[in-house]
Design an enzyme around this catalytic site. Structure first.
Site, PDB file in Angstrom:
ATOM      1  N   CYS A 158       0.825  -1.218   0.000  1.00 23.18           N
ATOM      2  CA  CYS A 158       0.000   0.000   0.000  1.00 23.18           C
ATOM      3  C   CYS A 158       0.858   1.266   0.000  1.00 23.18           C
ATOM      4  O   CYS A 158       0.685   2.150  -0.847  1.00 23.18           O
ATOM      5  CB  CYS A 158      -0.960  -0.023   1.189  1.00 23.18           C
TER       6      CYS A 158
HETATM    7  N1  NAP Z   1      -4.412  -4.182   5.251  1.00 19.87           N
HETATM    8  C1  NAP Z   1      -3.876  -3.521   4.228  1.00 19.87           C
HETATM    9  O1  NAP Z   1      -4.074  -2.301   4.085  1.00 19.87           O
HETATM   10  C2  NAP Z   1      -3.033  -4.246   3.219  1.00 19.87           C
HETATM   11  C3  NAP Z   1      -2.601  -3.530   2.093  1.00 19.87           C
HETATM   12  C4  NAP Z   1      -1.814  -4.180   1.142  1.00 19.87           C
HETATM   13  C5  NAP Z   1      -1.448  -5.493   1.331  1.00 19.87           C
HETATM   14  N2  NAP Z   1      -1.856  -6.148   2.442  1.00 19.87           N
HETATM   15  C6  NAP Z   1      -1.427  -7.544   2.578  1.00 19.87           C
HETATM   16  O2  NAP Z   1      -2.559  -8.384   2.401  1.00 19.87           O
HETATM   17  C7  NAP Z   1      -2.452  -9.549   3.237  1.00 19.87           C
HETATM   18  C8  NAP Z   1      -3.669  -9.591   4.149  1.00 19.87           C
HETATM   19  O3  NAP Z   1      -3.659  -8.416   4.947  1.00 19.87           O
HETATM   20  P1  NAP Z   1      -4.823  -8.030   5.938  1.00 19.87           P
HETATM   21  O4  NAP Z   1      -4.510  -6.675   6.420  1.00 19.87           O
HETATM   22  O5  NAP Z   1      -6.133  -8.310   5.313  1.00 19.87           O
HETATM   23  O6  NAP Z   1      -4.548  -9.086   7.113  1.00 19.87           O
HETATM   24  P2  NAP Z   1      -5.573  -9.679   8.193  1.00 19.87           P
HETATM   25  O7  NAP Z   1      -6.676  -8.702   8.426  1.00 19.87           O
HETATM   26  O8  NAP Z   1      -4.733 -10.076   9.336  1.00 19.87           O
HETATM   27  O9  NAP Z   1      -6.179 -10.979   7.477  1.00 19.87           O
HETATM   28  C9  NAP Z   1      -5.383 -12.020   7.013  1.00 19.87           C
HETATM   29  C10 NAP Z   1      -6.225 -13.272   6.832  1.00 19.87           C
HETATM   30  O10 NAP Z   1      -5.335 -14.288   6.390  1.00 19.87           O
HETATM   31  C11 NAP Z   1      -5.688 -15.540   6.955  1.00 19.87           C
HETATM   32  N3  NAP Z   1      -4.499 -16.166   7.529  1.00 19.87           N
HETATM   33  C12 NAP Z   1      -3.865 -17.222   7.024  1.00 19.87           C
HETATM   34  N4  NAP Z   1      -2.805 -17.551   7.757  1.00 19.87           N
HETATM   35  C13 NAP Z   1      -2.761 -16.704   8.787  1.00 19.87           C
HETATM   36  C14 NAP Z   1      -1.908 -16.535   9.910  1.00 19.87           C
HETATM   37  N5  NAP Z   1      -0.866 -17.343  10.113  1.00 19.87           N
HETATM   38  N6  NAP Z   1      -2.180 -15.533  10.787  1.00 19.87           N
HETATM   39  C15 NAP Z   1      -3.208 -14.703  10.588  1.00 19.87           C
HETATM   40  N7  NAP Z   1      -4.069 -14.816   9.527  1.00 19.87           N
HETATM   41  C16 NAP Z   1      -3.841 -15.808   8.648  1.00 19.87           C
HETATM   42  C17 NAP Z   1      -6.776 -15.272   7.979  1.00 19.87           C
HETATM   43  O11 NAP Z   1      -7.958 -15.760   7.396  1.00 19.87           O
HETATM   44  P3  NAP Z   1      -8.538 -17.209   7.822  1.00 19.87           P
HETATM   45  O12 NAP Z   1      -8.367 -17.297   9.315  1.00 19.87           O
HETATM   46  O13 NAP Z   1      -9.959 -17.120   7.381  1.00 19.87           O
HETATM   47  O14 NAP Z   1      -7.758 -18.214   7.082  1.00 19.87           O
HETATM   48  C18 NAP Z   1      -6.849 -13.772   8.114  1.00 19.87           C
HETATM   49  O15 NAP Z   1      -8.173 -13.301   8.270  1.00 19.87           O
HETATM   50  C19 NAP Z   1      -1.136  -9.396   4.009  1.00 19.87           C
HETATM   51  O16 NAP Z   1      -0.125 -10.102   3.363  1.00 19.87           O
HETATM   52  C20 NAP Z   1      -0.872  -7.895   3.949  1.00 19.87           C
HETATM   53  O17 NAP Z   1       0.491  -7.580   4.053  1.00 19.87           O
HETATM   54  C21 NAP Z   1      -2.652  -5.570   3.391  1.00 19.87           C
END
Ligand code: NAP
Length: 346
Positions: A158
């Protein structure tokens, strides 16, 4: 419906995954998308229970994440909105089955081993190394043709998206005195840190506050350097945590190689993004603000030039969950399948 693309999201219970689910569910080209979840308490429930925003007459069951289940559904395209460790483990399997993938994590974005060090990947894994080389950095404004043909698209970070879109055109045009140092002072809302609260992202730590984190050590630095074509001594990137839910504002300070008129900077940005639906260039002195692009897929760019025309303040704003994550992933899908880049995003 025949002809409709079969897609799925892994990690739909997270913040980026939820935003992606919301976009995919209303995308006109897709069969109803599927949602996969690890073996957690949330599995076997409905995504509408996790995110009541998605409640309605249709159910969106969370399916167990297993190789058999992925195989069974004969998917065309998989989105991973998961931590990079899970993406590193699962994406090679999906790619080996011929599925196209858009990964929102940092698992496949970096080409240089020195930059990858910060993730601690197993560099002796030859299969992963090949995949990292073949992966296309999914910034359509810079790599549209390669994204179109890619099997694995590494959706950018991001912060990185906001900085690269602002800087790349000016550096490529030879306008920037890179050796004088470029400072990227970037601020993000807390959803950028994901759904799991930590002591740093807890409400009490964030509300009515502004703090710096990861100075000289943020994972997005490598992406920015690689994509803009700079070395680490030329750029300082300092992220800050803003007490808001979503949105990024990057203020970039730099010196120019020669005195220029504002029109020259504006023309360079406009020429670079002509025909790009999701980048808006503001005429000076107007500058972007987070509220102008929140909940949209726009990256807004603006600048102010010093009276002598030698110093520039560039401002770049986007919504971290949209152009910084899920919106960009949908834009990449649109490019991969030759659809209009705005489809499903307006
Ligand atoms: N948030 C942002 O603004 C943003 C921007 C750009 C990129 N990203 C990237 O996108 C990805 C997801 O980000 P997010 O912010 O959506 O993260 P998040 O809210 O923590 O969600 C990640 C999801 O991944 C799954 N997961 C699988 N293995 C996991 C583990 N070991 N620990 C925690 N969750 C796990 C979980 O779903 P289940 O439990 O349903 O499997 C969880 O809900 C990351 O790689 C992040 O760096 C995020």
């Amino acid at each position: 419906v025949p002809g409709q693309l079969k897609s799925a999201v892994v990690g739909a219970t997270g913040y980026a995954g939820f935003e992606l689910a919301r976009l995919l569910l209303r995308h006109p080209r897709l069969a109803p998308p599927l949602f996969f979840s690890r073996d957690t308490a949330e599995r076997d429930t409905d995504l509408g229970k996790v995110f009541p925003h998605l409640s309605g007459n249709a159910s969106h069951k969370l399916l167990p994440l297993s190789p058999e289940e992925l195989e069974r559904h004969q998917l065309d395209l998989l989105f991973f909105a998961t931590p990079h460790e899970l993406s590193r483990e699962w994406i090679p399997k999906a790619v080996a089955r011929g599925v196209r993938v858009v990964d929102l994590s940092g698992a496949w974005r970096l080409k240089e081993a020195a930059h990858r060090k910060i993730y601690g990947f197993d560099e002796s894994d030859g299969c992963a190394a090949k995949l990292a080389e073949a992966a296309v950095y999914g910034l359509p404004e810079l790599h549209r043709d390669r994204v179109h043909d890619a099997q694995l698209v590494a959706n950018p970070g991001c912060y990185a998206t906001s900085v690269i879109l602002a800087l790349a055109p000016l550096v490529r045009a030879g306008l920037v005195a890179s050796d004088s140092g470029i400072v990227c002072d970037c601020k993000s809302g807390v959803s950028g840190a994901g759904k799991q609260p930590t002591p740093r992202t807890h409400f009490v730590e964030v509300a009515e506050n502004l703090s710096v984190y990861s100075a000289f050590g943020h994972r997005h630095t490598g992406e920015i350097l690689e994509q803009v074509g700079l070395d680490e001594n030329q750029l300082t990137f300092t992220p800050h945590l803003l007490p808001i839910a979503r949105g990024i504002l990057s203020t970039i300070y730099l010196r120019l190689n020669k005195p220029v008129e504002p029109g020259e900077i504006e023309q360079c940005l406009r020429d670079s993004y002509s025909g790009c639906a999701w980048v808006r260039v503001f005429p000076p002195p107007q500058l972007p603000q987070i509220q102008y692009c929140a909940r949209t897929n726009f990256c807004d760019l603006g600048f102010n030039l010093s009276p002598a025309g030698t110093r520039l303040v560039l401002v770049s704003c986007l919504d971290n969950l949209m152009k910084g994550a899920a919106g960009q992933a949908v834009q990449n899908m649109n490019v991969m399948y030759g659809w209009g880049e705005q489809e499903g995003l307006n």
